[in-house]
Enzyme design. Sequence first.
Site, PDB file in Angstrom:
ATOM      1  CD  GLU A 190       7.456  79.135 -29.883  1.00  0.00           C
ATOM      2  OE1 GLU A 190       8.314  79.935 -30.210  1.00  0.00           O
ATOM      3  OE2 GLU A 190       6.946  78.325 -30.687  1.00  0.00           O
TER       4      GLU A 190
ATOM      5  CE  LYS B 174       3.970  62.223 -28.116  1.00  0.00           C
ATOM      6  NZ  LYS B 174       3.120  63.077 -28.935  1.00  0.00           N
TER       7      LYS B 174
ATOM      8  NE  ARG C 255      -5.895  63.459 -26.406  1.00  0.00           N
ATOM      9  CZ  ARG C 255      -4.667  63.819 -26.078  1.00  0.00           C
ATOM     10  NH1 ARG C 255      -3.834  62.941 -25.561  1.00  0.00           N
ATOM     11  NH2 ARG C 255      -4.231  65.045 -26.297  1.00  0.00           N
TER      12      ARG C 255
ATOM     13  CD  GLU D 274      -1.442  60.382 -33.131  1.00  0.00           C
ATOM     14  OE1 GLU D 274      -1.961  59.697 -32.217  1.00  0.00           O
ATOM     15  OE2 GLU D 274      -1.058  61.548 -32.972  1.00  0.00           O
TER      16      GLU D 274
ATOM     17  CB  CYS E  97      21.216  97.913 -60.624  1.00  0.00           C
ATOM     18  SG  CYS E  97      19.982  96.948 -61.512  1.00  0.00           S
TER      19      CYS E  97
ATOM     20  CB  CYS F  38      17.559  92.271 -61.818  1.00  0.00           C
ATOM     21  SG  CYS F  38      18.618  93.618 -62.383  1.00  0.00           S
TER      22      CYS F  38
HETATM   23  S1  IVH Z   1       0.091  55.709 -26.682  1.00  0.00           S
HETATM   24  C1  IVH Z   1      -1.925  56.175 -22.707  1.00  0.00           C
HETATM   25  N1  IVH Z   1       1.601  55.548 -28.819  1.00  0.00           N
HETATM   26  O1  IVH Z   1       0.734  61.060 -28.479  1.00  0.00           O
HETATM   27  C2  IVH Z   1      -1.081  56.178 -23.889  1.00  0.00           C
HETATM   28  N2  IVH Z   1       0.474  57.582 -28.382  1.00  0.00           N
HETATM   29  O2  IVH Z   1       1.159  62.893 -26.271  1.00  0.00           O
HETATM   30  C3  IVH Z   1      -1.816  56.597 -25.064  1.00  0.00           C
HETATM   31  N3  IVH Z   1       0.839  59.311 -30.090  1.00  0.00           N
HETATM   32  O3  IVH Z   1      -2.595  61.167 -27.393  1.00  0.00           O
HETATM   33  C4  IVH Z   1      -1.034  56.949 -26.205  1.00  0.00           C
HETATM   34  N4  IVH Z   1       2.137  58.110 -31.394  1.00  0.00           N
HETATM   35  O4  IVH Z   1      -2.148  61.033 -29.929  1.00  0.00           O
HETATM   36  C5  IVH Z   1       0.800  56.325 -28.076  1.00  0.00           C
HETATM   37  N5  IVH Z   1       2.932  55.252 -30.698  1.00  0.00           N
HETATM   38  C6  IVH Z   1       2.130  56.014 -29.966  1.00  0.00           C
HETATM   39  C7  IVH Z   1       1.799  57.332 -30.331  1.00  0.00           C
HETATM   40  C8  IVH Z   1       0.979  58.101 -29.504  1.00  0.00           C
HETATM   41  C9  IVH Z   1       1.533  59.276 -31.232  1.00  0.00           C
HETATM   42  C10 IVH Z   1       0.084  60.475 -29.594  1.00  0.00           C
HETATM   43  C11 IVH Z   1      -1.322  60.199 -29.153  1.00  0.00           C
HETATM   44  C12 IVH Z   1      -1.374  60.623 -27.725  1.00  0.00           C
HETATM   45  C13 IVH Z   1      -0.270  61.631 -27.687  1.00  0.00           C
HETATM   46  C14 IVH Z   1       0.222  61.879 -26.293  1.00  0.00           C
END
Ligand code: IVH
Length: 696
Positions: free
Chosen positions: A30, A109, A130, A169, A426, A441
């Site tokens: 969302e 990601k 961050r 991460e 029931c 039940c």
């Molecule tokens: S690179 C400038 N690599 O995604 C690039 N980010 O939506 C910096 N994230 O703030 C991030 N897996 O928290 C990168 N393999 C990955 C990642 C990753 C997760 C997260 C990270 C970033 C966010 C951005």
Amino acid sequence: MARAEELRALIAYHNDRYHRLDDPEISDGEFDDLVRELRSIETDHPDLVVPGSPTSTVGAASSALFAPVAHRVPMMSLDNAFSREELQAWADRLAKQIAANTAFVCELKIDGLAISLTYRGGRFVQAATRGDGRTGEDVTPNVATIADIPERLRSTVDPPPELIEVRGEVYMPVSAFNDLNRRQAEAGERLFVNPRNSAAGSLRQKDSSVTASRSLSFWAYQVGELEVARSSTSAGGQDNRSNGLGPTHSSTLEWLGKAGFPVNPERELVHGLDEVLDFCRQAEDGRHDLNYEIDGVVVKVDDLALQRQLGSTSRAPRWAIAYKFPPEERTTELRDISVSIGRTGKATPFAMLSPVFVGGSTVSLATLHNEDQVRAKDVRPGDTVVVRKAGDVIPEVVGPVLAVGAGDRRRRRRAAWKFPTECPSCGAPLVRLPGESDTFCTNLDCPGQRVQRIAHFASRSAMDIEGLGEQRVQLFADLGLLNDVADLYTFTAGTLDGLEGFGPLSIANLLGAIDDSRSRPLHRVLIGLGIRHLGQVGSIALARSKGDIDAIISADEESLAVVDGVGPVIAASVVRWLASAVNRSVVERLRSAGVNLTEPSGAVSTTDAKRPQTLAGKSVVVTGTLEGWTREEAEEAILARGGKSPGSVSKKTFALVVGESPGAAKVTKAEQLGVPVLEGTAFGRLLESGELPGPD
Ligand code: IVH
């Protein structure tokens, strides 16, 4: 203009809840929708773009709980692509500046939170979140408790850089998340909604011993600031050929691995967009085979010089993009909670939801499992709840989104839901035995249970009567045509004629399907009778060892209990079931109706001789039709040899056997995971030897 302003306010509010308070009110899906809408308004009306719009900023301001840390190299966000077309559009934009076969690194990601780790002289000195990308929060003591994060760089990278800022991460493995929620439930505490939230909540603690107890992990994926002897720069700011990290993103990742950081192995150096798309497809297919959550793929230009040339906007680099998977979580309104009665009388609470499209289908009902789960999740009618549908898993209500302290957003919640004390079908009392989590039940004549019992008898795993689902069983039961499973075999065209929804063809089909079921082997009948504790494995074992129903009826408990795959609990339950005059009369009526009550011996089943356990502990998946075998026979043959035959391929699958018209997804997945794929003709040999064919 009004909508843009409204969207900005909404996005700022939800950003703050997510990043600073670790307590989001809406799902990521969302949230992404809101940003997408704002971005499209801003694209159509560039005059409406204002400085500081959430489409050009990162994250949220820091909380006062932690000391601020300035990021000398800003921590950027990533632009998103929500479809292959959007990914293509990104590549097209780059195409003016890069070659067609440019190297990209594809990474997963990770759904956690971004962290910056500073090492001076090879020693860990500081960790920061961050924040808004320029200023983060100092969470050093908490991060120091994460076992994955090295205190010192390994001597393999000696001499260490004077200063290096490693970014990556922090996440909570799915297994750790499940353990944590189990402990929360046992302690009567509220459950965490998902691994990402619990990772964020666990990291942003005043007391680092709480963080230490939460099994957090880390993947490194970037270098921020970097100072090698007598030069200070960022990895993205200067030629770092001479700093030992190499000229590419992939060489940087290798270096991070050598320095002692966990670097995700599921990454690939690819060339051109087609290979990027292949990686995205594979990652999406395999996302549930991992012990951590991912929400997409990050695609990065590999060459650091090219990255510098492409540069960044105020918010995100142009040289990278996040390809986001379709969301598996959505928020929706919980209209009400109701209870359904299963065939054993078990009363299962379930959520009635405002329909929501999630994980590839529209969901309006979701199980809540049992009374304790409703309490632990603290979901109440009227709440906005998070609904999750991941892969093939049944949809689930994860928890409410509570606007605690959100000023005028706080709504008065309704009272906590109470488990009913009477059966909704029931009216008999519902009983929960001490020490058990389920409620039942107790009325054996309960019409709700009866319908479920008959529907189970007709289901695919039992008598497989096509066209006889729960709704039709309910209809026949309501009309008084169906009181128990034996009544099915009294049906004639006259019984069904004139019923709404039954034309001549559907009558013929249903009667044909009922007739076909007369010849199912005994073990299917046993499964269908729904005897407590007696499942598929026990039914097959019993049917094979005794051969027919009379041998089972005349056997005593001991002789049933010694059957391999049966045991004392099932034996006692079978004897108890057969001792009931009502049940025995059902069996006799099935017999007189011509239902087969013997187990055929033959290629697959033998009555007594035990098969050699060639597949003990192995899991073999079958897809498509194998010549000479029905699906059930093939599965039973695997079971009979000690193996398992689950419905999907995973890393643990021993082999995938492929027949006529196989499921393409299963084959692709097996290939990706390196699971051996066998032709149907090799099935017989596999059963016999338990070994894979040699390379002939
Ligand atoms: S690179 C400038 N690599 O995604 C690039 N980010 O939506 C910096 N994230 O703030 C991030 N897996 O928290 C990168 N393999 C990955 C990642 C990753 C997760 C997260 C990270 C970033 C966010 C951005």
